[in-house]
Design a protein around this motif. Structure first.
Motif, short mmCIF file in Angstrom:
data_model
loop_
_atom_site.label_atom_id
_atom_site.label_comp_id
_atom_site.label_asym_id
_atom_site.label_seq_id
_atom_site.Cartn_x
_atom_site.Cartn_y
_atom_site.Cartn_z
N PHE A 75 40.18 41.13 49.60
CA PHE A 75 39.78 40.45 48.37
C PHE A 75 38.76 39.34 48.62
O PHE A 75 38.29 38.72 47.67
CB PHE A 75 41.02 39.90 47.65
N ASN A 76 38.43 39.08 49.87
CA ASN A 76 37.33 38.14 50.14
C ASN A 76 35.98 38.84 50.02
O ASN A 76 34.94 38.20 50.04
CB ASN A 76 37.47 37.56 51.55
N ASP A 77 36.02 40.15 49.91
CA ASP A 77 34.78 40.92 49.81
C ASP A 77 34.35 40.97 48.34
O ASP A 77 35.12 41.38 47.48
CB ASP A 77 35.02 42.33 50.34
N PRO A 78 33.11 40.53 48.04
CA PRO A 78 32.70 40.43 46.63
C PRO A 78 32.76 41.77 45.90
O PRO A 78 33.07 41.80 44.71
CB PRO A 78 31.27 39.90 46.71
N VAL A 79 32.46 42.86 46.59
CA VAL A 79 32.46 44.16 45.91
C VAL A 79 33.89 44.61 45.61
O VAL A 79 34.20 45.07 44.51
CB VAL A 79 31.75 45.21 46.79
N LEU A 80 34.78 44.44 46.61
CA LEU A 80 36.14 44.94 46.44
C LEU A 80 36.98 44.07 45.53
O LEU A 80 38.06 44.48 45.09
CB LEU A 80 36.81 45.08 47.81
N GLN A 81 36.51 42.85 45.23
CA GLN A 81 37.21 42.01 44.26
C GLN A 81 37.22 42.66 42.89
O GLN A 81 38.11 42.41 42.08
CB GLN A 81 36.49 40.66 44.15
N LEU A 117 37.99 45.08 40.17
CA LEU A 117 39.06 46.06 39.98
C LEU A 117 38.50 47.47 39.80
O LEU A 117 39.08 48.45 40.28
CB LEU A 117 39.92 45.67 38.77
N ARG A 118 37.31 47.56 39.13
CA ARG A 118 36.76 48.90 38.87
C ARG A 118 36.39 49.62 40.17
O ARG A 118 36.54 50.83 40.28
CB ARG A 118 35.52 48.78 37.98
N VAL A 119 35.95 48.86 41.18
CA VAL A 119 35.62 49.48 42.46
C VAL A 119 36.90 50.01 43.11
O VAL A 119 36.93 51.13 43.63
CB VAL A 119 34.91 48.47 43.38
N ARG A 120 37.98 49.21 43.06
CA ARG A 120 39.23 49.67 43.65
C ARG A 120 39.76 50.90 42.91
O ARG A 120 40.26 51.84 43.52
CB ARG A 120 40.27 48.54 43.63
N GLN A 121 39.62 50.87 41.57
CA GLN A 121 40.06 52.03 40.80
C GLN A 121 39.24 53.26 41.16
O GLN A 121 39.77 54.37 41.26
CB GLN A 121 39.93 51.75 39.29
N ALA A 122 37.93 53.04 41.37
CA ALA A 122 37.06 54.17 41.74
C ALA A 122 37.53 54.80 43.04
O ALA A 122 37.60 56.02 43.17
CB ALA A 122 35.62 53.69 41.87
N ILE A 123 37.90 53.95 44.02
CA ILE A 123 38.38 54.49 45.29
C ILE A 123 39.69 55.24 45.06
O ILE A 123 39.90 56.33 45.60
CB ILE A 123 38.56 53.35 46.31
N ALA A 124 40.56 54.69 44.21
CA ALA A 124 41.84 55.34 43.93
C ALA A 124 41.62 56.71 43.29
O ALA A 124 42.32 57.67 43.61
CB ALA A 124 42.69 54.47 43.02
N HIS A 125 40.63 56.82 42.41
CA HIS A 125 40.36 58.11 41.78
C HIS A 125 39.59 59.05 42.71
O HIS A 125 39.55 60.24 42.48
CB HIS A 125 39.55 57.91 40.49
N GLY A 126 38.97 58.50 43.74
CA GLY A 126 38.15 59.31 44.63
C GLY A 126 38.92 59.96 45.77
O GLY A 126 38.38 60.80 46.47
N VAL A 127 40.18 59.56 45.97
CA VAL A 127 40.96 60.12 47.07
C VAL A 127 41.96 61.12 46.52
O VAL A 127 42.74 60.80 45.63
CB VAL A 127 41.71 58.99 47.83
N ASP A 128 41.93 62.32 47.07
CA ASP A 128 42.87 63.36 46.63
C ASP A 128 44.09 63.35 47.54
O ASP A 128 44.19 64.13 48.48
CB ASP A 128 42.16 64.73 46.67
N VAL A 129 45.02 62.42 47.25
CA VAL A 129 46.18 62.25 48.12
C VAL A 129 47.03 63.51 48.14
O VAL A 129 47.52 63.93 49.19
CB VAL A 129 47.02 61.04 47.66
N ALA A 130 47.18 64.14 46.96
CA ALA A 130 48.05 65.33 46.88
C ALA A 130 47.56 66.42 47.83
O ALA A 130 48.36 67.06 48.52
CB ALA A 130 48.10 65.84 45.45
N ALA A 131 46.24 66.61 47.90
CA ALA A 131 45.70 67.66 48.79
C ALA A 131 45.98 67.32 50.25
O ALA A 131 46.32 68.20 51.04
CB ALA A 131 44.20 67.82 48.56
N ILE A 132 45.83 66.04 50.62
CA ILE A 132 46.10 65.65 52.01
C ILE A 132 47.56 65.89 52.34
O ILE A 132 47.90 66.44 53.38
CB ILE A 132 45.73 64.16 52.23
N VAL A 133 48.46 65.48 51.43
CA VAL A 133 49.89 65.64 51.67
C VAL A 133 50.22 67.12 51.84
O VAL A 133 51.00 67.51 52.70
CB VAL A 133 50.71 65.02 50.50
#
Lengths: 528, 272
Positions: free
Chosen positions: A300-306, A308-324
């Protein structure tokens, strides 16, 4: 360069020897040694031939040890000092603690029942007979309240114990009578009973300065026998012996199981090797859901990752179910929160973020970051970790994120994480039991070195919820704010010879099944 | 050069060129997947028509990754060899020609480097500088110039006593002219042979460092990191590690045999 010339020269020398069919001329001394070796081998062969298979009495199952191979042998069998996973797992079998956990991770009596007298006083009453065994140590002494007091006093007094900080809150501990112990605390602590999971040692041996690390004496279901190379334990109930030995390489462990040199493996295998074992005759693979929580941490010290939309984008960009499904062992589950849904403070209602790279890209555009967004992901050098990082990298690419992987040796990696020198990192929480983890990992007061809030996440709303111990609200808030992106709980598994039964797997990967495992069919003796 | 080693080397040079082209352009071989394209549904798949050498532990095409690995291995080897050949030869020439305190100083430095096992020194450098291709090249450069400096110095020591060098000196030729036109040409043959062996050694060194995770980083392919990954699946998917192992062996063997033949061909006593 000289070395390579030498080797290639040797290689051709050998090649020419094979071609010409002559034998390698050895120096005189080596020659005589080899002759001696041949003579010895011949003698051995002769004696082996001459010996008739004697009519040995049928071995009982107790005489044939059950052999388990583990990736990392225990280091220290003193429960006051041991912190590594293998030692902790063996110590659970050798010693009994006051308190243990049930399937929902609620503290339940192991050796003793407890009542909270007031906010800072707890009274523990030893149960007359613990499940399965008498209340006695392996050397025959009875276990009394004085042993409990001696154990905890020595823990509090040990400067070198990594656990002494956990018990710094204890003002004093006293034996009221032979069966009752009274703990007095400095500060009120509602979770106090859940901390008393250290095995109880005999008071007399503590006083004598006994070396528990190498010669443990406890009151658990298994007794220590010897530790020379392999660690040998014996079950009190039926004298079944169990041998635990260290075999570092996963492929070698699997080969040993296939060749009948060991009977049981648990955990620490790549999923491919486990699938390979599943198809082998004479091998049974057992799997169960796990509770060890893997996640992606944000800084959270990183200006980009602060944002929320960037964090949400990463959350939507990872296909956890496929990895599992494809790259993890059976029994693995997609995670929604730090504690698994079956935990009493878990939240089963949290769905993982849906895999949707288009939405991720839209969120990044909305956040106004330059595309592709360059982020650095730090991880250890462990092959499976790097592999998973590479999958994340490939999955995030269509979402407009260019992930750079930095795989660092464990010491450097963990130091960087604690210092907050990262953008993204991947780690796993192992052996979580109490919702204390939410304070440890997310409270604004828990920035290292005081806690494990490595992402420097500061949220007054969440701090309030944690102080109020409102766990459903805390998990909900974390799910929405994404200081961690929950990934998965990795499954637990064991592979064993088909003759072995009654081995149960726990979600935390402990080896408690060794207290119940049985040998129905004895291993066949080598055919020759 | 009508010898099998020549053809093998030519094959790998072309493969490396192709691999470099593919990774720079981001294209794939027609009918094949890109070197870093992951396919989770075909982990460790056996060879088939879409991937002639099978797929790795992330479902990537092993053939495309071998090509990329070849370009990494050979470009590292060639770049490091050219830099160290230049630098080592220069130092050796100066030390051998001038002698005296310069010689003693330079040779003591080379002795220090020689005293260390080369690969260990490279590991130490790579560990300090951090993993990465550029740092790997620097680490290898720092350790592999010593051989050339030693070889050049010894040769230069004896060559400067030759009559044609003394004649050039008395005619007033400048030092650079003497070094470059009267000494270096006589040094070229042993240096060339040494460089050939050097290339083989560097291919192995790059693979070793990548095997330890100190070389090129994921998702880029290197033979060393492919070997490391492949070894974990030796039981399940032997095709992976065999493909990489055979490639590495054939290239190093070809370069070494070629060096051997080169030495024989350039040897004055034998060619007479």
């Amino acid at each position: 360069m000289l070395r390579i010339r030498f080797f290639s020269c040797l290689f051709f020398r050998l090649l020419s020897v094979f071609r010409s069919g002559s034998s390698l001329v050895l120096p005189a001394r080596a020659h005589s040694v080899s002759v001696a070796a041949q003579a010895l081998a011949l003698t051995l062969m002769l004696t082996a031939c001459g010996e008739q298979p004697a009519a040995t009495p049928p071995a009982t199952s107790a005489q044939v040890p059950i052999r388990m191979a583990v990736a990392q042998a225990p280091v220290n069998l003193d429960p006051r000092v041991a912190t590594d996973a293998a030692s902790e797992r063996v110590n659970r079998l050798l010693y009994r603690p006051l308190v243990d956990f049930d399937a929902q991770s609620r503290p339940v009596p192991a050796l003793a029942n407890w009542v909270s007298v007031d906010a800072t006083h707890y009274r523990f009453t030893l149960l007359p007979k613990t499940t399965g065994t008498l209340r006695a140590f392996h050397d025959g002494r009875p276990l009394s309240a004085h042993d409990v007091v001696a154990t905890y006093r020595s823990l509090m007094g040990m400067a070198a114990s990594p656990r002494s900080a956990e018990f710094a809150n204890i003002q004093r501990v006293d034996a009221v009578d032979d069966d009752t112990v009274l703990f007095q605390l400095k500060q009120p602590d509602a979770d106090f009973p859940a901390r008393l999971v250290v095995g109880i040692l005999p008071a007399a041996l503590i006083q004598a300065g006994h070396d528990f690390a190498r010669a443990p004496v406890g009151s658990g279901p298994l007794r220590f026998v010897s530790w020379q190379g392999a660690l040998t334990l014996e079950r009190l109930a039926d004298q079944q012996r169990i041998q635990i030995s260290e075999v570092k390489d996963p492929t070698v462990r699997v080969l040993k199981l296939l060749r009948g040199e060991v009977d049981l493996l648990q955990g620490d295998l790549p999923p491919e090797l486990l699938r390979y074992l599943q198809g082998r005759p004479g091998i049974r693979v057992q799997s169960a859901p796990g509770a060890n929580f893997s996640y992606l941490g944000f800084n959270f010290n990183d200006p980009v990752l602060q944002d929320l939309r960037v964090r949400q984008a990463i959350a939507h960009g990872v296909d956890v179910a496929a990895i599992v499904r494809q790259a993890l062992v059976p029994g693995s589950r997609v995670a929604g929160a730090v504690l698994p849904p079956e935990h009493w403070a878990g939240n089963a209602g949290l769905a993982a973020y849906a895999y949707d790279p288009a939405r991720a890209l839209a969120l990044l555009r909305e956040a106004g970051v330059p595309l592709p967004l360059k982020l650095v992901y730090k991880t250890s050098t462990d092959a499976q970790r790097v592999r998973l990082a590479t999958i994340l990298q490939a999955q995030l690419k269509p979402a407009g994120i260019a992930l750079e992987i930095r795989s660092l040796d464990w010491g450097t990696f963990f130091e960087d994480i604690k210092q907050g020198q990262f953008q993204l990192y991947g780690l796993t929480w192992v052996g979580l039991r109490t919702p204390e983890i939410y304070r440890l990992a997310f409270h604004s007061d828990s920035v290292p070195p005081r806690g494990a809030n490595r992402g420097r996440y500061a949220d007054p709303v969440l701090d309030g919820m944690i102080s109020a111990a409102d766990w459903p609200a805390v998990t909900q808030r974390l799910h929405a704010q994404l200081p961690y992106l929950p990934l998965w709980y990795e499954g637990q598994f064991a592979a064993m010879r088909t003759g072995l039964v009654e081995y149960s797997l726990r979600s935390d990967g402990h080896w408690d099944g060794l207290a119940t495992i049985n040998n129905l069919v004895l291993p066949a003796l080598p055919a020759d | 050069m009508k010898h099998w080693s020549g053809y093998v080397l030519l094959f790998w040079l072309l493969a490396a060129l192709l691999g470099l082209l593919l990774s720079v352009s981001g294209l794939a071989l027609p009918g094949f997947a890109q070197a870093d394209q992951i396919d989770l549904s075909r982990l460790l798949a056996l060879p088939d028509s879409s991937a002639w050498l099978g797929r790795d532990d992330l479902g990537r095409d092993i053939l495309s990754r071998l090509l990329e690995g070849a370009s990494v291995a050979l470009s590292v080897a060639l770049v490091v060899t050219s830099i160290t050949l230049l630098f080592g030869t220069l130092l050796g020439l100066l030390a051998g020609y001038y002698g005296g305190w310069l010689d003693r100083l330079l040779m003591q430095v080379t002795d220090v480097f020689l005293a260390f096992p080369g690969i260990l020194l490279a590991i130490a450098f790579a560990a300090v500088l951090g993993p990465g291709l550029l740092n790997l090249v620097m680490a290898l450069c720092l350790t592999s110039w010593v051989g050339y400096a030693r070889l050049t110095r010894v040769q230069a020591l004896s060559l400067r006593q030759r009559q044609h060098v003394q004649a050039a000196e008395s005619l007033g030729a400048s030092v650079p002219r003497i070094l470059l036109r009267h000494i270096l040409p006589l040094l070229a043959a042993p240096l060339l042979v040494e460089a050939t062996y050097g290339i083989a050694g560097l291919v192995i060194a790059e693979a070793s460092l990548s095997f330890l995770g100190l070389g090129i980083q994921a998702p880029h392919a290197s033979w060393g990191s492919m070997l490391r990954d492949g070894v974990r699946y030796l039981l399940v998917a032997p095709h992976y590690v065999l493909a990489v192992g055979f490639s590495l062996m054939s290239l190093v063997l070809a370069v070494n045999v070629l060096g051997d033949r080169l030495r024989d061909a350039l040897d004055v006593r034998r060619s007479d």
